[in-house]
Scaffold this active site. Sequence first.
Site, mmCIF file in Angstrom:
data_model
loop_
_atom_site.group_PDB
_atom_site.id
_atom_site.type_symbol
_atom_site.label_atom_id
_atom_site.label_comp_id
_atom_site.label_asym_id
_atom_site.label_seq_id
_atom_site.Cartn_x
_atom_site.Cartn_y
_atom_site.Cartn_z
ATOM 1 N N ASN A 56 1.582 -9.913 0.667
ATOM 2 C CA ASN A 56 0.442 -9.087 1.501
ATOM 3 C C ASN A 56 0.008 -8.170 -0.106
ATOM 4 O OD1 ASN A 56 -1.741 -8.541 2.790
ATOM 5 N ND2 ASN A 56 -0.674 -6.620 3.679
ATOM 6 N N ASP A 108 -6.479 -0.730 22.275
ATOM 7 C CA ASP A 108 -6.499 0.710 21.883
ATOM 8 C C ASP A 108 -6.227 1.705 23.050
ATOM 9 O OD1 ASP A 108 -7.067 0.199 19.294
ATOM 10 O OD2 ASP A 108 -9.203 0.232 19.384
ATOM 11 N N TYR A 139 3.653 -6.869 16.916
ATOM 12 C CA TYR A 139 3.933 -6.176 15.690
ATOM 13 C C TYR A 139 4.617 -4.961 16.117
ATOM 14 C CZ TYR A 139 3.181 -2.266 12.401
ATOM 15 O OH TYR A 139 3.146 -1.240 11.580
ATOM 16 N N TYR A 170 0.858 -1.194 0.010
ATOM 17 C CA TYR A 170 -0.017 0.023 0.006
ATOM 18 C C TYR A 170 0.886 1.304 0.118
ATOM 19 C CZ TYR A 170 -3.056 3.560 2.063
ATOM 20 O OH TYR A 170 -3.985 4.663 2.267
ATOM 21 N N SER A 176 6.620 3.230 13.131
ATOM 22 C CA SER A 176 5.040 3.602 13.627
ATOM 23 C C SER A 176 4.958 4.216 14.765
ATOM 24 C CB SER A 176 4.556 2.314 13.630
ATOM 25 O OG SER A 176 3.233 2.255 14.164
ATOM 26 N N ASN A 214 7.914 -10.197 -1.635
ATOM 27 C CA ASN A 214 7.424 -11.546 -1.978
ATOM 28 C C ASN A 214 5.969 -11.573 -2.063
ATOM 29 O OD1 ASN A 214 6.247 -11.080 0.581
ATOM 30 N ND2 ASN A 214 7.302 -12.578 1.696
ATOM 31 N N LEU A 215 5.133 -10.388 -2.226
ATOM 32 C CA LEU A 215 3.919 -10.630 -2.714
ATOM 33 C C LEU A 215 3.061 -11.394 -1.616
ATOM 34 C CD1 LEU A 215 3.820 -10.946 -6.496
ATOM 35 C CD2 LEU A 215 3.553 -8.914 -5.171
ATOM 36 N N PHE A 227 1.829 7.756 11.376
ATOM 37 C CA PHE A 227 0.723 7.945 12.310
ATOM 38 C C PHE A 227 -0.274 6.881 11.411
ATOM 39 C CE2 PHE A 227 1.189 9.950 16.127
ATOM 40 C CZ PHE A 227 2.645 10.160 16.152
ATOM 41 N N LYS A 239 8.705 -3.220 15.573
ATOM 42 C CA LYS A 239 9.022 -1.953 15.077
ATOM 43 C C LYS A 239 10.184 -1.179 16.105
ATOM 44 C CE LYS A 239 6.654 -1.433 11.354
ATOM 45 N NZ LYS A 239 7.538 -1.848 10.157
ATOM 46 N N ARG A 248 -12.028 -1.809 21.878
ATOM 47 C CA ARG A 248 -11.206 -2.901 21.263
ATOM 48 C C ARG A 248 -9.914 -2.927 22.280
ATOM 49 N NH1 ARG A 248 -9.043 -2.225 15.271
ATOM 50 N NH2 ARG A 248 -7.807 -0.520 16.051
HETATM 51 P P1 NAD Z 1 1.572 -3.624 2.954
HETATM 52 O O1 NAD Z 1 1.404 -4.901 3.660
HETATM 53 O O2 NAD Z 1 0.616 -3.164 2.042
HETATM 54 O O3 NAD Z 1 3.012 -3.797 2.521
HETATM 55 C C1 NAD Z 1 4.162 -4.489 2.834
HETATM 56 C C2 NAD Z 1 4.523 -4.939 1.802
HETATM 57 O O4 NAD Z 1 5.677 -5.880 2.498
HETATM 58 C C3 NAD Z 1 3.631 -6.441 0.905
HETATM 59 O O5 NAD Z 1 3.820 -5.855 -0.415
HETATM 60 C C4 NAD Z 1 4.320 -7.505 1.385
HETATM 61 O O6 NAD Z 1 4.129 -8.487 0.158
HETATM 62 C C5 NAD Z 1 5.643 -7.248 1.596
HETATM 63 N N1 NAD Z 1 6.450 -8.210 2.463
HETATM 64 C C6 NAD Z 1 6.013 -8.464 3.689
HETATM 65 N N2 NAD Z 1 6.920 -9.560 4.235
HETATM 66 C C7 NAD Z 1 7.916 -9.733 3.252
HETATM 67 C C8 NAD Z 1 9.100 -10.302 2.984
HETATM 68 N N3 NAD Z 1 9.568 -11.254 4.099
HETATM 69 N N4 NAD Z 1 9.887 -10.135 1.983
HETATM 70 C C9 NAD Z 1 9.527 -9.438 1.088
HETATM 71 N N5 NAD Z 1 8.531 -8.599 1.022
HETATM 72 C C10 NAD Z 1 7.707 -8.858 2.252
HETATM 73 O O7 NAD Z 1 1.696 -2.535 4.291
HETATM 74 P P2 NAD Z 1 1.716 -1.013 4.047
HETATM 75 O O8 NAD Z 1 0.701 -0.587 4.882
HETATM 76 O O9 NAD Z 1 2.224 -0.474 2.935
HETATM 77 O O10 NAD Z 1 2.762 -0.906 5.257
HETATM 78 C C11 NAD Z 1 4.288 -0.642 4.787
HETATM 79 C C12 NAD Z 1 5.195 -0.492 5.916
HETATM 80 O O11 NAD Z 1 4.739 0.508 6.752
HETATM 81 C C13 NAD Z 1 5.233 -1.808 6.997
HETATM 82 O O12 NAD Z 1 6.364 -2.078 7.565
HETATM 83 C C14 NAD Z 1 4.220 -1.437 8.034
HETATM 84 O O13 NAD Z 1 4.442 -1.895 9.249
HETATM 85 C C15 NAD Z 1 4.399 0.164 8.076
HETATM 86 N N6 NAD Z 1 3.511 0.871 8.727
HETATM 87 C C16 NAD Z 1 2.169 0.677 8.327
HETATM 88 C C17 NAD Z 1 1.270 1.427 8.847
HETATM 89 C C18 NAD Z 1 -0.235 1.573 8.066
HETATM 90 O O14 NAD Z 1 -0.895 1.911 8.902
HETATM 91 N N7 NAD Z 1 -0.376 0.934 6.974
HETATM 92 C C19 NAD Z 1 1.375 2.278 9.906
HETATM 93 C C20 NAD Z 1 2.889 2.425 10.472
HETATM 94 C C21 NAD Z 1 3.819 1.681 9.966
HETATM 95 N N1 UFG Z 2 -11.769 1.453 14.874
HETATM 96 C C1 UFG Z 2 -13.235 1.115 14.891
HETATM 97 N N2 UFG Z 2 -13.778 0.316 14.075
HETATM 98 C C2 UFG Z 2 -12.895 -0.590 13.381
HETATM 99 C C3 UFG Z 2 -11.680 -0.336 13.279
HETATM 100 C C4 UFG Z 2 -10.913 0.802 13.931
HETATM 101 O O1 UFG Z 2 -14.029 1.888 15.769
HETATM 102 O O2 UFG Z 2 -13.298 -1.401 12.551
HETATM 103 C C5 UFG Z 2 -11.411 2.656 15.558
HETATM 104 C C6 UFG Z 2 -10.068 2.190 16.514
HETATM 105 O O3 UFG Z 2 -10.681 1.559 17.956
HETATM 106 C C7 UFG Z 2 -9.297 3.501 16.675
HETATM 107 C C8 UFG Z 2 -9.443 3.987 15.283
HETATM 108 O O4 UFG Z 2 -10.767 3.264 14.721
HETATM 109 O O5 UFG Z 2 -10.007 4.361 17.646
HETATM 110 C C9 UFG Z 2 -8.419 3.605 14.214
HETATM 111 O O6 UFG Z 2 -8.066 2.274 14.397
HETATM 112 P P1 UFG Z 2 -7.143 1.578 13.337
HETATM 113 O O7 UFG Z 2 -7.220 0.209 13.470
HETATM 114 O O8 UFG Z 2 -7.501 2.256 11.945
HETATM 115 O O9 UFG Z 2 -5.748 2.019 13.478
HETATM 116 P P2 UFG Z 2 -4.899 2.263 14.837
HETATM 117 O O10 UFG Z 2 -4.485 3.650 15.129
HETATM 118 O O11 UFG Z 2 -5.593 1.166 15.854
HETATM 119 O O12 UFG Z 2 -3.755 1.225 14.488
HETATM 120 C C10 UFG Z 2 -2.781 1.987 13.123
HETATM 121 C C11 UFG Z 2 -2.130 1.010 12.361
HETATM 122 C C12 UFG Z 2 -1.118 0.173 13.279
HETATM 123 C C13 UFG Z 2 -0.225 1.235 14.014
HETATM 124 C C14 UFG Z 2 -0.924 2.284 14.587
HETATM 125 C C15 UFG Z 2 -0.087 3.354 15.376
HETATM 126 O O13 UFG Z 2 -2.918 -0.210 12.115
HETATM 127 O O14 UFG Z 2 -0.307 -0.661 12.359
HETATM 128 O O15 UFG Z 2 -1.832 2.957 13.739
HETATM 129 O O16 UFG Z 2 0.842 3.849 14.238
HETATM 130 F F1 UFG Z 2 0.566 0.418 14.898
#
Ligand code: NAD
Ligand code: UFG
Length: 338
Positions: free
Chosen positions: A35, A295, A149, A11, A124, A32-33, A178, A153, A292
């Site tokens: 996700n 949270d 998770y 993403y 994160s 590695n696809l 964030f 980090k 949840r």
């Molecule tokens: P995502 O799952 O869409 O992207 C991660 C990608 O890494 C995927 O394409 C997956 O196939 C690949 N991957 C996973 N394990 C692998 C491995 N062993 N080898 C090669 N490829 C691998 O996630 P995203 O939302 O794009 O997040 C990207 C990064 O940002 C992640 O490290 C995630 O922890 C971090 N992050 C995401 C959020 C969020 O809310 N989306 C918040 C904070 C941090």
């Molecule tokens: N929430 C709902 N209903 C849902 C999902 C979430 O009410 O179905 C609420 C949660 O309780 C929270 C808010 O919406 O108050 C946001 O929740 P998210 O799950 O979207 O996001 P979080 O803040 O819990 O977590 C995200 C990422 C984590 C990361 C964290 C801090 O998913 O990977 O932000 O960066 F660690």
Amino acid sequence: MKILVTGGAGYIGSHTVVELLNQNYEVVIYDNLSNSKIEVLNRIEKITGKRPVFIQDDILNINGLRNVFKNNKFDAVIHFAGLKAVGESVQKPLEYYNNNIVGTINLLFAMREANCYNIVFSSSATVYGEPKSMPIDESFDTLQCTNPYGTTKLYIENIMKDLYKSDNNFNIALLRYFNPIGAHESGLIGEDPNGIPNNLVPYVTQVAIGKREYVRVFGNDYNTIDGTGVRDYIHVVDLAKGHLLAINKVLSKSGLVIYNLGTGKGSSVLEVINAFSKAVNKDIPYKIMPRRAGDIATSYAKCDKAFKELGFKAQYDLTRMAIDSWRWQKNNPNGYEK
Ligand code: NAD
Ligand code: UFG
């Protein structure tokens, strides 16, 4: 300028690759696809007119990483690859520690062997645990996370800090995201979760498109504006642009630097649902459910440091995030699957 993007098919990675290609960087994606879907490459090409080099391999395969560095001379690495589902990490801690931590150590070994010392890492806001006050700045404690998770980090940040202490050749940017939401304005790339979404926004858009009945609002008795959880939502394109600024920073021989990437503004769950109702032009049904586990009530960033040192400032507001998320969902009801 040539950049290795691990997890670049995901993403945030795919949006960052688009910004890199638009700025004429050469990009190699290593993913590695596990996700993500290969179709994302066609979409990236449609948006930018360029196709990034793609290597389907695992960061757990150190020889795969070594080969990529043998065949390319990279100026820097952006390291997105990792598993990210909080709930799943509680069920499968070993898989998460192995994938995220061992994978990162492999990458750092391969980089050092190839004399590539510049890296931007996806951390994160979860590393702040339950902060004592808001907004959160980068000097806040990062002692404990509420799930494996988050702990991956935190450990990776600590590994990178120790590595930098031992070897000042490294330039490392730890970016603490964030809550990234939204999608590219083309509607061609966006978030494509497997199964039932864990995060609020993909759940809301699936309700909007009729895949799910109502949004489950996890708690309305927090000490916030309307009792629901408050988060700092940031448009994924703003976040992607932050990575280009971070690349410039590490290339200027920054040493180890840490930045929050957010907007500085918190929005409640009900405010998010409201913004999406407007974007979709119909009411999005919801039900109040119990809180949840794990949270926190509120989380939003102080963004002054990223502004002062990177020139980073998020441009897009919640209305725009909702419009762009909805365009992606409406045009791709089944994500990247045709
Ligand atoms: P995502 O799952 O869409 O992207 C991660 C990608 O890494 C995927 O394409 C997956 O196939 C690949 N991957 C996973 N394990 C692998 C491995 N062993 N080898 C090669 N490829 C691998 O996630 P995203 O939302 O794009 O997040 C990207 C990064 O940002 C992640 O490290 C995630 O922890 C971090 N992050 C995401 C959020 C969020 O809310 N989306 C918040 C904070 C941090
Ligand atoms: N929430 C709902 N209903 C849902 C999902 C979430 O009410 O179905 C609420 C949660 O309780 C929270 C808010 O919406 O108050 C946001 O929740 P998210 O799950 O979207 O996001 P979080 O803040 O819990 O977590 C995200 C990422 C984590 C990361 C964290 C801090 O998913 O990977 O932000 O960066 F660690």
